[in-house]
Design a protein around this motif. Structure first.
Motif, PDB file in Angstrom:
ATOM      1  N   LEU A 164       0.682  -1.182  -0.139  1.00  0.00           N
ATOM      2  CA  LEU A 164      -0.037  -0.039   0.106  1.00  0.00           C
ATOM      3  C   LEU A 164       0.990   1.258  -0.057  1.00  0.00           C
ATOM      4  N   ILE A 165       2.106   1.121   0.145  1.00  0.00           N
ATOM      5  CA  ILE A 165       2.875   2.256   0.318  1.00  0.00           C
ATOM      6  C   ILE A 165       2.981   2.971  -0.894  1.00  0.00           C
ATOM      7  N   THR A 166       3.317   2.262  -1.881  1.00  0.00           N
ATOM      8  CA  THR A 166       3.346   2.766  -3.236  1.00  0.00           C
ATOM      9  C   THR A 166       2.157   3.677  -3.725  1.00  0.00           C
ATOM     10  N   THR A 167       1.013   3.245  -3.252  1.00  0.00           N
ATOM     11  CA  THR A 167      -0.202   3.989  -3.577  1.00  0.00           C
ATOM     12  C   THR A 167      -0.229   5.355  -2.668  1.00  0.00           C
ATOM     13  N   PHE A 168       0.154   5.231  -1.561  1.00  0.00           N
ATOM     14  CA  PHE A 168       0.403   6.213  -0.481  1.00  0.00           C
ATOM     15  C   PHE A 168       1.431   7.374  -1.336  1.00  0.00           C
ATOM     16  N   TYR A 169       2.588   6.721  -1.929  1.00  0.00           N
ATOM     17  CA  TYR A 169       3.663   7.864  -2.646  1.00  0.00           C
ATOM     18  C   TYR A 169       2.742   8.429  -3.717  1.00  0.00           C
ATOM     19  N   GLY A 170       1.882   7.672  -4.638  1.00  0.00           N
ATOM     20  CA  GLY A 170       1.342   8.139  -5.572  1.00  0.00           C
ATOM     21  C   GLY A 170       0.517   9.355  -5.478  1.00  0.00           C
ATOM     22  N   SER A 171      -0.282   9.058  -4.421  1.00  0.00           N
ATOM     23  CA  SER A 171      -1.233  10.077  -3.977  1.00  0.00           C
ATOM     24  C   SER A 171      -0.635  11.129  -3.306  1.00  0.00           C
ATOM     25  N   LEU A 172       0.451  10.958  -2.811  1.00  0.00           N
ATOM     26  CA  LEU A 172       1.525  12.058  -2.112  1.00  0.00           C
ATOM     27  C   LEU A 172       1.810  13.088  -3.410  1.00  0.00           C
ATOM     28  N   ILE A 173       2.316  12.681  -4.414  1.00  0.00           N
ATOM     29  CA  ILE A 173       2.843  13.205  -5.500  1.00  0.00           C
ATOM     30  C   ILE A 173       1.704  14.002  -6.124  1.00  0.00           C
ATOM     31  N   GLY A 174       0.729  12.947  -6.224  1.00  0.00           N
ATOM     32  CA  GLY A 174      -0.394  13.816  -7.020  1.00  0.00           C
ATOM     33  C   GLY A 174      -1.156  15.038  -6.436  1.00  0.00           C
ATOM     34  N   ASN A 175      -1.127  14.896  -5.027  1.00  0.00           N
ATOM     35  CA  ASN A 175      -2.148  15.735  -4.148  1.00  0.00           C
ATOM     36  C   ASN A 175      -1.400  16.913  -3.557  1.00  0.00           C
ATOM     37  N   VAL A 176      -0.004  16.674  -3.391  1.00  0.00           N
ATOM     38  CA  VAL A 176       0.994  17.662  -2.554  1.00  0.00           C
ATOM     39  C   VAL A 176       1.580  18.438  -3.808  1.00  0.00           C
ATOM     40  N   LEU A 177       2.081  17.875  -4.669  1.00  0.00           N
ATOM     41  CA  LEU A 177       2.946  18.546  -5.735  1.00  0.00           C
ATOM     42  C   LEU A 177       2.467  18.583  -7.103  1.00  0.00           C
ATOM     43  N   GLY A 178       1.735  17.380  -7.609  1.00  0.00           N
ATOM     44  CA  GLY A 178       1.414  17.568  -8.917  1.00  0.00           C
ATOM     45  C   GLY A 178       0.227  18.359  -9.217  1.00  0.00           C
ATOM     46  N   SER A 179      -0.953  18.287  -8.988  1.00  0.00           N
ATOM     47  CA  SER A 179      -2.277  19.120  -8.828  1.00  0.00           C
ATOM     48  C   SER A 179      -2.204  20.445  -8.360  1.00  0.00           C
ATOM     49  N   PRO A 180      -1.543  20.648  -7.405  1.00  0.00           N
ATOM     50  CA  PRO A 180      -1.617  22.084  -6.525  1.00  0.00           C
ATOM     51  C   PRO A 180      -0.600  23.031  -7.460  1.00  0.00           C
ATOM     52  N   ILE A 181       0.695  22.565  -7.833  1.00  0.00           N
ATOM     53  CA  ILE A 181       1.566  23.301  -8.647  1.00  0.00           C
ATOM     54  C   ILE A 181       1.070  23.513  -9.856  1.00  0.00           C
ATOM     55  N   ASN A 182       0.540  22.600 -10.627  1.00  0.00           N
ATOM     56  CA  ASN A 182      -0.360  22.916 -11.892  1.00  0.00           C
ATOM     57  C   ASN A 182      -1.161  24.101 -11.805  1.00  0.00           C
ATOM     58  N   SER A 183      -2.340  23.989 -10.664  1.00  0.00           N
ATOM     59  CA  SER A 183      -3.060  25.018 -10.547  1.00  0.00           C
ATOM     60  C   SER A 183      -2.349  26.235 -10.361  1.00  0.00           C
ATOM     61  N   ILE A 184      -1.522  26.350  -9.477  1.00  0.00           N
ATOM     62  CA  ILE A 184      -0.737  27.746  -9.166  1.00  0.00           C
ATOM     63  C   ILE A 184      -0.107  28.142 -10.396  1.00  0.00           C
ATOM     64  N   LEU A 185       0.474  27.661 -11.098  1.00  0.00           N
ATOM     65  CA  LEU A 185       1.185  28.069 -12.353  1.00  0.00           C
ATOM     66  C   LEU A 185       0.203  28.478 -13.499  1.00  0.00           C
ATOM     67  N   ILE A 186      -0.883  27.891 -13.631  1.00  0.00           N
ATOM     68  CA  ILE A 186      -1.923  28.175 -14.366  1.00  0.00           C
ATOM     69  C   ILE A 186      -2.428  29.707 -14.046  1.00  0.00           C
ATOM     70  N   LEU A 187      -2.746  29.912 -12.693  1.00  0.00           N
ATOM     71  CA  LEU A 187      -3.019  31.228 -12.379  1.00  0.00           C
ATOM     72  C   LEU A 187      -1.853  32.291 -12.737  1.00  0.00           C
ATOM     73  N   ARG A 188      -0.594  31.930 -12.413  1.00  0.00           N
ATOM     74  CA  ARG A 188       0.668  32.798 -12.805  1.00  0.00           C
ATOM     75  C   ARG A 188       0.486  33.199 -14.079  1.00  0.00           C
ATOM     76  N   ALA A 189       0.358  32.144 -14.959  1.00  0.00           N
ATOM     77  CA  ALA A 189       0.158  32.447 -16.612  1.00  0.00           C
ATOM     78  C   ALA A 189      -0.976  33.400 -16.556  1.00  0.00           C
ATOM     79  N   ASN A 190      -2.210  32.921 -16.133  1.00  0.00           N
ATOM     80  CA  ASN A 190      -3.319  33.900 -16.622  1.00  0.00           C
ATOM     81  C   ASN A 190      -3.140  35.364 -16.155  1.00  0.00           C
ATOM     82  N   ASP A 191      -2.582  35.505 -14.661  1.00  0.00           N
ATOM     83  CA  ASP A 191      -2.062  36.858 -14.358  1.00  0.00           C
ATOM     84  C   ASP A 191      -1.204  37.615 -15.170  1.00  0.00           C
ATOM     85  N   GLU A 192      -0.197  36.834 -15.825  1.00  0.00           N
ATOM     86  CA  GLU A 192       0.669  37.415 -16.746  1.00  0.00           C
ATOM     87  C   GLU A 192      -0.025  37.917 -18.123  1.00  0.00           C
ATOM     88  N   ALA A 193      -0.929  37.066 -18.280  1.00  0.00           N
ATOM     89  CA  ALA A 193      -1.722  37.467 -19.736  1.00  0.00           C
ATOM     90  C   ALA A 193      -2.610  38.441 -19.273  1.00  0.00           C
TER      91      ALA A 193
END
Length: 254
Positions: free
Chosen positions: A185-214
């Motif tokens: 189960l640890i591998t599922t934990f790691y996958g969820s960790l990357i997706g919900n702590v690094l992947g999705s939040p960083i993607n969202s804030i970078l899109i906001l930064r891009a829209n602000d620049e636009a």
């Protein structure tokens, strides 16, 4: 530095660490094979999915999420109004020196075209093309993190399946089932960790930064078009202030 993003990231790690420490401690959550499958596998898949130039810039994109370029938008509005006032008083050619010294490449390019006597439609077309391509590149860069999160979730599940197969092959030893299941189960934990702590939040804030620049570039574009037409500086200011929140709409003519 965007204090909200920093606080959010720090809080996530503190809360997760606290939750793990109050249980079995950090130790049981560390498993090298699971790290290799989830982190290593997802990063290897990213190398397949993107060009190397995108992968090399990942750390820079990550830092932009927490420390975006700072733009003094009220100050930019004032500058555009000052340019408009000067152009109305002394002619648009009087802006040539200011344009050459302008640090903002987008503003410098637009002013340069206006000073050179380019048609309004040409100026707008070229600047909008620049805006669209820049926004597209930024969103593509941001997508690296959402893709990483999705891949990590998939590799986490893959690691869990590998662990379950190993566990089922050792069903003759009941005492080994519990630890084997935990590791699986640890591998599922790691996958969820990357997706919900690094992947999705960083993607969202970078899109906001891009829209602000636009949005800032759209403000500059409208300002340049008004200067090119010779609009009244007061009318220009009113138009540009509409890009700002009401609390920041301070007129220099009042």
């Amino acid at each position: 530095m965007d204090i909200a993003s920093v606080i959010g990231m720090v809080a996530v790690w503190i809360l997760l660490g606290w939750a793990m420490m109050t249980g079995a401690g950090i130790g049981p959550y560390i498993d090298i094979p699971s790290v290799l499958i989830t982190f290593g596998g997802s990063i290897a898949a990213l190398l397949i999915s993107y060009k190397m130039e995108h992968i090399k810039g990942t750390f820079k994109f990550f830092m932009i999420a927490f420390k975006p370029p700072q733009v003094d938008v009220p100050g930019l509005v004032k500058k555009m109004v000052d340019y408009s006032t000067q152009a109305r008083r002394d002619g648009i050619l009087s802006l040539e020196q200011s344009a050459n010294q302008e640090e903002d490449e987008f503003l410098r390019k637009g002013l340069g075209m206006a000073i050179d006597g380019a048609e309004a439609d040409t100026i707008r077309e070229l600047l909008e093309l620049d805006m669209d391509q820049t926004l597209s590149r930024h969103k593509e860069n941001a997508s690296i993190f959402s893709t990483w999160g999705a891949l990590a979730g998939g590799y986490g599940m893959l690691g869990t399946l590998i662990g379950l197969v190993a566990m089922l092959l050792n069903m003759s030893d009941p005492s080994a089932i519990g630890p084997a299941m935990a590791v699986a189960l640890i591998t599922t934990f790691y996958g969820s960790l990357i997706g919900n702590v690094l992947g999705s939040p960083i993607n969202s804030i970078l899109i906001l930064r891009a829209n602000d620049e636009a949005l800032v570039k759209q403000l500059v574009l409208e300002g340049i078009m008004s200067i090119q037409r010779g609009d009244n500086p007061r009318n220009l200011e009113t138009k540009l202030l509409s890009f700002l929140p009401p609390s920041q709409r301070i007129s220099q003519f009042e």
